[in-house]
Design a protein around this motif. Structure first.
Motif, PDB file in Angstrom:
ATOM      1  N   SER A 152      55.945  27.390  -2.411  1.00  0.00           N
ATOM      2  CA  SER A 152      55.284  26.403  -1.564  1.00  0.00           C
ATOM      3  C   SER A 152      53.769  26.407  -1.731  1.00  0.00           C
ATOM      4  N   ARG A 153      53.263  27.366  -2.499  1.00  0.00           N
ATOM      5  CA  ARG A 153      51.828  27.469  -2.765  1.00  0.00           C
ATOM      6  C   ARG A 153      51.657  28.329  -4.014  1.00  0.00           C
ATOM      7  N   GLU A 155      50.856  31.297  -5.027  1.00  0.00           N
ATOM      8  CA  GLU A 155      50.601  32.644  -4.512  1.00  0.00           C
ATOM      9  C   GLU A 155      50.519  33.657  -5.663  1.00  0.00           C
ATOM     10  N   ARG A 184      45.824  33.271 -10.160  1.00  0.00           N
ATOM     11  CA  ARG A 184      46.076  32.093  -9.339  1.00  0.00           C
ATOM     12  C   ARG A 184      46.238  30.825 -10.170  1.00  0.00           C
ATOM     13  N   GLN A 188      49.456  28.379 -10.188  1.00  0.00           N
ATOM     14  CA  GLN A 188      49.406  26.929  -9.960  1.00  0.00           C
ATOM     15  C   GLN A 188      50.157  26.183 -11.060  1.00  0.00           C
ATOM     16  N   MET A 191      53.883  26.591 -10.515  1.00  0.00           N
ATOM     17  CA  MET A 191      54.337  25.764  -9.401  1.00  0.00           C
ATOM     18  C   MET A 191      54.416  24.297  -9.821  1.00  0.00           C
ATOM     19  N   GLU A 287      49.872  33.686   5.307  1.00  0.00           N
ATOM     20  CA  GLU A 287      50.464  32.483   4.724  1.00  0.00           C
ATOM     21  C   GLU A 287      51.850  32.197   5.304  1.00  0.00           C
TER      22      GLU A 287
END
Length: 366
Positions: A152-153, A155, A184, A188, A191, A287
Motif C-alpha cells: 500500500s506504500r 515501504e 525507497r 516505489q 509497487m 504507518e
C-alpha cells in the motif's frame, strides 16, 4: 472450531526487538508487550488468531530459553512441551527446523504453518481462509507457500516478492525474485510494477518437505550430527530436545525468508487479501495505525498536543505528555529511558542508540 489434527503451527517468538527500544527491552522484548492497550500482547494476539484454525495442542512456540517463563505465563493453556526454548539466538531457519522435528515425532505426515509473533492482521476471516487454502495445497503438493499482500506504500523496511507465472491454483504464483528491505526508490518501482507483494513471513509446507529443504540449505550441521551417530528422526521428544540443545549453536544464522525464497525452486507466493503490517519498528507501527488529529499516532498514552504533526508517542501509564510544535518525531518512554528522535530512518538510528548505550552504560538501560 479447528478439526484437522494433521495441521500444526510454529509461532516464532525469539526476537530481541531492538528496533522498538525502549518499549522493547532485552529482558522483555516486543512480542511479550501490549503496545496498543488491547489487553493482549503481540504473542497472545498471534495465538488467538491461529487457535481459531489449528488445534490448541498442535501450536508450538519457539523462543529463547530465557523467555520461556514469560511465554508460558502469557499462554498458560499450552502444554509445557509446546514451548521450545533455544539455548542461543540463531535466526528463524534453525527455529523452524526444531519446530518441525518436534512435530515430526508427533505426526510424520503433518502440515505446518509458520508465522512471526509481531504482526498486525486486519480481516480475520480472510486470514483464516488463506491459511486453510495454503494448508490444503501443501497437503496435496510438495512445495512451500509464503503469503504475500499487495503493498500500500513504498515501504523500505519490508521484504518484496516478485510474482512469476500463476501456478496450479488461483492466487498462487511461482516466486520469481525476492528483495529484502530495498531502498525507497526501488520499493516505489516494485509497487508501481504491480508484480511485487510484501512478504508477510507466513509460510506453509508439509513437515517432511520443510525438513528436506533445511537439510539441503544447512547441510554441514546435519552431516555433523550424523557423523556423531545421532538421528533426529529416531529420537523421542526428550532425546530430540537434548540434541537441539547440544547442536543448536552450530546452526548457521539463517532466516527462513532467505532460506526459502533465495534457495528454493519450489516456492510459491499466495496473493492474500487480508490487511497486514509488520510491527517490528516504530515507523511501521506509525504507518499501520490509524492516525489521529494532525496525523499523530498516540499509543495508549495520555497526551495534550498543540500544533503537533506526524508524530508517534508512547508513554507509560500514569504519565502525562504535553507537546507543542513537534513534527515528525518518535517519543517513547519506558521505565528508566526516554527516547526522542526523528521518525525518518529511525530503525538504523535506534539500533545505533541501543549499541551505544549498551557500550557506555551497560545492560541497565537496554
Amino acid at each position: 472450531m479447528p478439526t484437522d489434527s494433521k495441521n500444526y503451527c510454529v509461532i516464532l517468538a525469539g526476537g530481541r526487538g531492538k528496533r522498538l527500544w525502549p518499549s522493547s527491552r532485552m529482558g522483555h522484548p516486543k512480542q511479550f508487550i501490549d503496545l496498543f492497550g488491547t489487553g493482549r500482547t503481540q504473542l497472545q494476539q498471534t495465538f488467538d488468531r491461529i487457535a481459531k484454525i489449528i488445534p490448541l495442542e498442535n501450536i508450538f512456540v519457539t523462543t529463547n530459553d530465557e523467555f520461556q517463563p514469560i511465554a508460558r505465563e502469557q499462554l498458560p493453556m499450552l502444554p509445557e512441551e509446546n514451548f521450545l526454548g533455544e539455548p542461543v539466538n540463531r535466526n528463524t531457519a534453525p527455529s523452524v527446523t526444531w519446530g518441525c522435528y518436534r512435530i515430526l515425532t508427533l505426526c510424520p505426515d503433518a502440515n505446518v504453518i509458520v508465522m512471526p509473533s509481531d504482526q498486525a492482521i486486519i480481516g480475520e476471516e480472510a486470514f483464516e481462509r488463506c491459511v486453510q487454502s495454503a494448508l490444503g495445497f501443501v497437503a496435496q503438493h510438495d512445495g512451500i507457500i509464503v503469503m504475500g499482500v499487495r503493498p500500500s506504500r513504498p515501504e523500505p523496511g519490508y521484504g518484496y516478492i516478485q510474482m512469476g507465472d500463476e501456478s496450479l491454483e488461483i492466487n498462487l504464483h511461482n516466486v520469481k525474485s525476492f528483495s529484502e528491505k530495498p531502498e525507497r526508490e526501488f520499493a516505489q518501482m516494485f509497487m508501481d510494477s504491480g508484480e511485487f507483494l510484501w512478504n508477510t513471513g507466513i509460510f506453509a509446507s508439509s513437515v517432511h518437505h520443510l525438513l528436506q529443504h533445511f537439510k539441503a540449505t544447512m547441510p554441514a550441521i546435519f552431516r555433523q550430527i550424523e557423523m556423531d551417530g545421532f538421528s533426529f528422526e529416531n529420537a523421542n521428544i526428550n532425546d530430540e530436545a537434548q540434541l537441539v540443545w547440544d547442536y543448536f549453536s552450530l546452526f548457521p544464522n539463517l532466516s527462513i525468508d532467505y532460506s526459502v525464497l533465495e534457495n528454493s525452486d519450489d516456492a510459491y507466493v499466495m496473493l492474500c487479501d487480508f490487511g497486514w503490517a509488520d510491527l517490528g519498528t516504530w515507523h511501521s507501527i506509525y504507518e499501520a495505525k490509524s492516525v489521529g488529529e494532525g496525523d499523530n499516532v498516540v499509543l495508549d498514552s495520555n497526551v495534550i498536543l498543540e500544533k503537533c504533526k506526524d508524530n508517534i508517542i508512547k508513554l507509560p501509564k500514569g504519565r502525562l505528555g504535553v507537546f507543542s510544535d513537534l513534527e515528525g518525531y518518535i517519543v517513547v518512554e519506558n521505565e528508566n529511558v526516554l527516547m526522542i528522535c526523528k521518525k525518518s530512518d529511525s530503525s538504523a538510528q535506534i539500533r545505533k542508540f541501543v549499541n551505544e548505550v549498551q557500550v557506555r552504560l551497560g545492560e541497565e538501560f537496554i
